[in-house]
Scaffold this active site. Structure first.
Site, PDB file in Angstrom:
ATOM      1  N   LYS A  21       0.840  -1.207   0.000  1.00 46.84           N
ATOM      2  CA  LYS A  21       0.000   0.000   0.000  1.00 46.84           C
ATOM      3  C   LYS A  21       0.876   1.258   0.000  1.00 46.84           C
ATOM      4  CE  LYS A  21      -1.768   1.858   4.072  1.00 46.84           C
ATOM      5  NZ  LYS A  21      -1.500   3.287   4.134  1.00 46.84           N
ATOM      6  N   ASN A  22       1.858   1.288   0.889  1.00 51.63           N
ATOM      7  CA  ASN A  22       2.634   2.519   1.032  1.00 51.63           C
ATOM      8  C   ASN A  22       3.629   2.733  -0.105  1.00 51.63           C
ATOM      9  OD1 ASN A  22       1.212   3.119   3.282  1.00 51.63           O
ATOM     10  ND2 ASN A  22       2.854   2.694   4.744  1.00 51.63           N
ATOM     11  N   CYS A 114      -4.934   7.999   9.362  1.00 55.35           N
ATOM     12  CA  CYS A 114      -5.159   7.387  10.666  1.00 55.35           C
ATOM     13  C   CYS A 114      -4.992   8.408  11.786  1.00 55.35           C
ATOM     14  CB  CYS A 114      -4.149   6.267  10.873  1.00 55.35           C
ATOM     15  SG  CYS A 114      -4.442   4.851   9.825  1.00 55.35           S
ATOM     16  N   ARG A 119       0.508  14.597  13.029  1.00 59.60           N
ATOM     17  CA  ARG A 119       0.936  14.394  11.640  1.00 59.60           C
ATOM     18  C   ARG A 119       1.028  15.686  10.822  1.00 59.60           C
ATOM     19  NH1 ARG A 119      -1.139   8.650   9.462  1.00 59.60           N
ATOM     20  NH2 ARG A 119       0.896   8.721   8.493  1.00 59.60           N
ATOM     21  N   ASP A 302       4.368   0.908  12.033  1.00 60.82           N
ATOM     22  CA  ASP A 302       3.160   0.280  11.478  1.00 60.82           C
ATOM     23  C   ASP A 302       2.982  -1.166  11.954  1.00 60.82           C
ATOM     24  OD1 ASP A 302       2.470   2.564  10.188  1.00 60.82           O
ATOM     25  OD2 ASP A 302       2.994   1.890   8.169  1.00 60.82           O
ATOM     26  N   ARG A 395      -8.864  -0.633   4.494  1.00 61.77           N
ATOM     27  CA  ARG A 395      -8.183   0.528   3.905  1.00 61.77           C
ATOM     28  C   ARG A 395      -6.792   0.133   3.427  1.00 61.77           C
ATOM     29  NH1 ARG A 395      -6.828   4.855   7.606  1.00 61.77           N
ATOM     30  NH2 ARG A 395      -5.276   4.950   5.977  1.00 61.77           N
TER      31      ARG A 395
HETATM   32  C1  UD1 Z   1       4.268   6.949   6.227  1.00 64.81           C
HETATM   33  C2  UD1 Z   1       3.332   5.779   6.068  1.00 64.81           C
HETATM   34  C3  UD1 Z   1       2.794   5.339   7.429  1.00 64.81           C
HETATM   35  C4  UD1 Z   1       3.941   5.097   8.405  1.00 64.81           C
HETATM   36  C5  UD1 Z   1       4.898   6.262   8.440  1.00 64.81           C
HETATM   37  C6  UD1 Z   1       6.144   6.017   9.275  1.00 64.81           C
HETATM   38  C7  UD1 Z   1       2.346   6.197   3.881  1.00 64.81           C
HETATM   39  C8  UD1 Z   1       1.131   6.565   3.094  1.00 64.81           C
HETATM   40  N1  UD1 Z   1       2.220   6.169   5.208  1.00 64.81           N
HETATM   41  O1  UD1 Z   1       3.480   8.014   6.765  1.00 64.81           O
HETATM   42  O2  UD1 Z   1       2.049   4.140   7.238  1.00 64.81           O
HETATM   43  O3  UD1 Z   1       3.425   4.892   9.704  1.00 64.81           O
HETATM   44  O4  UD1 Z   1       5.326   6.604   7.096  1.00 64.81           O
HETATM   45  O5  UD1 Z   1       6.804   4.909   8.816  1.00 64.81           O
HETATM   46  O6  UD1 Z   1       3.391   5.884   3.341  1.00 64.81           O
HETATM   47  N2  UD1 Z   1       6.472  14.650  10.523  1.00 64.81           N
HETATM   48  C9  UD1 Z   1       6.639  15.973  10.800  1.00 64.81           C
HETATM   49  N3  UD1 Z   1       6.531  16.877   9.762  1.00 64.81           N
HETATM   50  C10 UD1 Z   1       6.270  16.472   8.486  1.00 64.81           C
HETATM   51  C11 UD1 Z   1       6.096  15.101   8.220  1.00 64.81           C
HETATM   52  C12 UD1 Z   1       6.204  14.204   9.269  1.00 64.81           C
HETATM   53  O7  UD1 Z   1       6.874  16.371  11.939  1.00 64.81           O
HETATM   54  O8  UD1 Z   1       6.179  17.329   7.589  1.00 64.81           O
HETATM   55  C13 UD1 Z   1       6.575  13.670  11.641  1.00 64.81           C
HETATM   56  C14 UD1 Z   1       5.245  12.950  11.872  1.00 64.81           C
HETATM   57  O9  UD1 Z   1       4.376  13.678  12.689  1.00 64.81           O
HETATM   58  C15 UD1 Z   1       5.713  11.661  12.532  1.00 64.81           C
HETATM   59  C16 UD1 Z   1       7.054  11.400  11.846  1.00 64.81           C
HETATM   60  O10 UD1 Z   1       7.455  12.636  11.268  1.00 64.81           O
HETATM   61  O11 UD1 Z   1       5.913  11.859  13.907  1.00 64.81           O
HETATM   62  C17 UD1 Z   1       6.984  10.331  10.768  1.00 64.81           C
HETATM   63  O12 UD1 Z   1       6.083  10.708   9.758  1.00 64.81           O
HETATM   64  P1  UD1 Z   1       6.318  10.324   8.223  1.00 64.81           P
HETATM   65  O13 UD1 Z   1       7.560   9.512   8.090  1.00 64.81           O
HETATM   66  O14 UD1 Z   1       6.193  11.559   7.416  1.00 64.81           O
HETATM   67  O15 UD1 Z   1       5.064   9.403   7.954  1.00 64.81           O
HETATM   68  P2  UD1 Z   1       4.038   9.494   6.754  1.00 64.81           P
HETATM   69  O16 UD1 Z   1       4.769   9.727   5.480  1.00 64.81           O
HETATM   70  O17 UD1 Z   1       2.911  10.364   7.114  1.00 64.81           O
END
Ligand code: UD1
Length: 416
Positions: A21-22, A114, A119, A302, A395
């Site tokens: 999915k990701n 989620c 986030r 995850d 999902r």
């Molecule tokens: C992706 C995955 C999700 C997984 C996560 C971490 C997808 C669609 N989802 O989510 O399943 O749990 O990676 O492996 O691929 N953060 C910030 N600022 C930002 C972006 C992120 O502070 O601009 C923080 C987030 O709040 C969180 C951490 O960074 O605490 C990790 O987030 P991130 O690696 O960005 O996860 P996603 O890409 O949202």
């Protein structure tokens, strides 16, 4: 929807993992980087994919599906995808980079997904700003404008998966070279880089913390098969181990699930790896372990909820530290309803194992992975577990309950 699981069960047999999915979500977004046809093979039939395809259609892309393949012609007419659909999933925000790169302007709602923490998307926006985009917030939406995106050096304060992917996609069509420092190392990021490179992109260093993206004037069409889902593989491994079962999981890249295999082995599970399959068996009691979630190659956040459900079957105490998301223990109150003994202190959970002692209860899936965890707990518990809002599981997992049923689980799904 609700799901009823009759436990305890012992899962035995062979199963096969679907496409990640990701990996698929950013790859679908990246298909907007070209107006030539792009075919993605082995698309998983999950809700999040349907949402992204709907969004792609809405902004003008032509979509043709045939069996498990989809062909996308990335026309872009509408620069403001509908808020209602964008908010359904976090992955939709990944359309910002490609639309901005192709059309110089985009308006998109802050994403949903989620409920596991605040986030933010500041790191995505920091990257676009450094590349020359003007970023504003208007009525809950992000409006980004950039007559020209220019390559630059971007340091990420945290190796965010989404920020790395979004910036990488925009940089693929920017003028000059973009360097992302402290980039995410996740296999899904590497897969996205490979995909963009098959379309003529010039991305080097994927899988290391230093990504170098040389912008090109345009990308061409192509074909791509994304990687198998390492979280589905890990969830199946944990489910088999939790039920003291035995099985073979096909279509796995063992290197992608190393952290999960290591922790399961430490807790007493037998695991054998071959090129693209994993054999797993538990015959001994679960030993206490310490699990700390970290960016890849650390233990994946995850998989944290599923691992917690597994550790409820331990004879002693285990500890899980969640360092990636600040609010990812929403499954704990639900596991408590099933008789689990778990204490939360800040970002740490102390699980006092109950051996075989969980008991079926009515619980609610608050997010995708929490839903999978409750399903695993339900397989081990005595009696019937009813999971409300189980559509969260669909999902992100393709036919998960059907796959478990084929391994011997007794599961019924019905509208609530
Ligand atoms: C992706 C995955 C999700 C997984 C996560 C971490 C997808 C669609 N989802 O989510 O399943 O749990 O990676 O492996 O691929 N953060 C910030 N600022 C930002 C972006 C992120 O502070 O601009 C923080 C987030 O709040 C969180 C951490 O960074 O605490 C990790 O987030 P991130 O690696 O960005 O996860 P996603 O890409 O949202």
């Amino acid at each position: 929807m609700e799901m009823k699981i009759k436990g305890p069960t012992k899962l035995v047999g062979e199963t096969r993992v679907g496409t990640s999915k990701n990996a698929v979500l950013p790859i679908l977004a990246a298909s907007l980087l070209t107006d030539e046809p792009v075919t993605i093979h082995q698309l998983p039939k999950i809700m999040d994919v349907k949402v992204v395809l709907q969004l792609l259609k809405e902004i003008g892309a032509e979509i043709e599906t045939e069996e498990n393949d989809v062909t996308i012609r990335g026309e872009i007419f509408n620069l403001y995808p509908s808020t209602e659909w964008v908010r359904k999933i976090r992955g939709s925000f990944l359309m910002l980079g490609p639309i901005l790169a192709r059309k110089k302007r985009v308006r998109i709602s802050l994403p949903g997904g989620c409920s596991i923490g605040s986030r933010p998307v500041d790191l995505h926006l920091k990257g676009f700003h450094l590349m020359g985009a003007d970023i504003r917030f208007v009525g809950g939406d992000v409006v980004a404008e950039a007559p020209k995106l220019r390559g630059t050096r971007i340091y990420l304060d945290f190796p965010s998966v989404g920020a790395t992917e979004n910036i990488m996609m925009a940089a693929a069509l920017a003028e000059g070279t973009t360097v992302i420092e402290n980039a995410a190392l996740e296999p899904e990021v590497v897969d996205l880089a490979h995909f963009i490179n098959t379309l003529g992109g010039r991305i080097r260093g994927a899988g290391t913390s230093l990504l170098r993206i040389e912008g090109v004037a345009s990308l061409h069409g192509g074909h791509y098969t994304p990687i198998p889902d390492r979280i589905e593989a890990g969830s199946l491994m944990v489910a088999i181990a939790a039920t003291k079962g035995e099985g073979v999981i096909h279509n796995v890249i063992p290197g992608h699930v190393k952290a999960v295999s290591a922790k399961l082995r430490e807790s007493g599970v037998e695991i054998e790896e071959e090129a693209d399959r994993i054999f797993i068996r538990r015959s001994a009691p679960i030993q206490s372990i310490y699990v700390k979630t970290l960016p890849y190659p650390g233990f994946p956040t995850d998989m944290q909820a599923q691992m917690m459900a597994y550790l409820c079957g331990c004879e002693n105490s285990s500890i899980i530290s969640e360092t990636v998301f600040e609010n990812r223990f929403l499954h704990v109150p639900e596991l408590l309803r099933m008789g689990a003994d778990i204490r939360i202190e800040g970002r740490t959970a102390i699980i006092r194992g109950r051996g075989e002692g969980l008991s079926g209860a009515v619980v609610k899936a608050t997010d995708l992975r929490a839903g999978a965890a409750l399903l695993i707990a339900g397989l081990c518990a005595n009696g019937i577990t009813t999971i409300e809002d189980c559509e969260h599981i669909d999902r992100g997992y393709e036919n998960f309950s059907e796959k478990l049923s084929r391994l011997g689980a007794e599961i019924d799904k019905s509208p609530s």
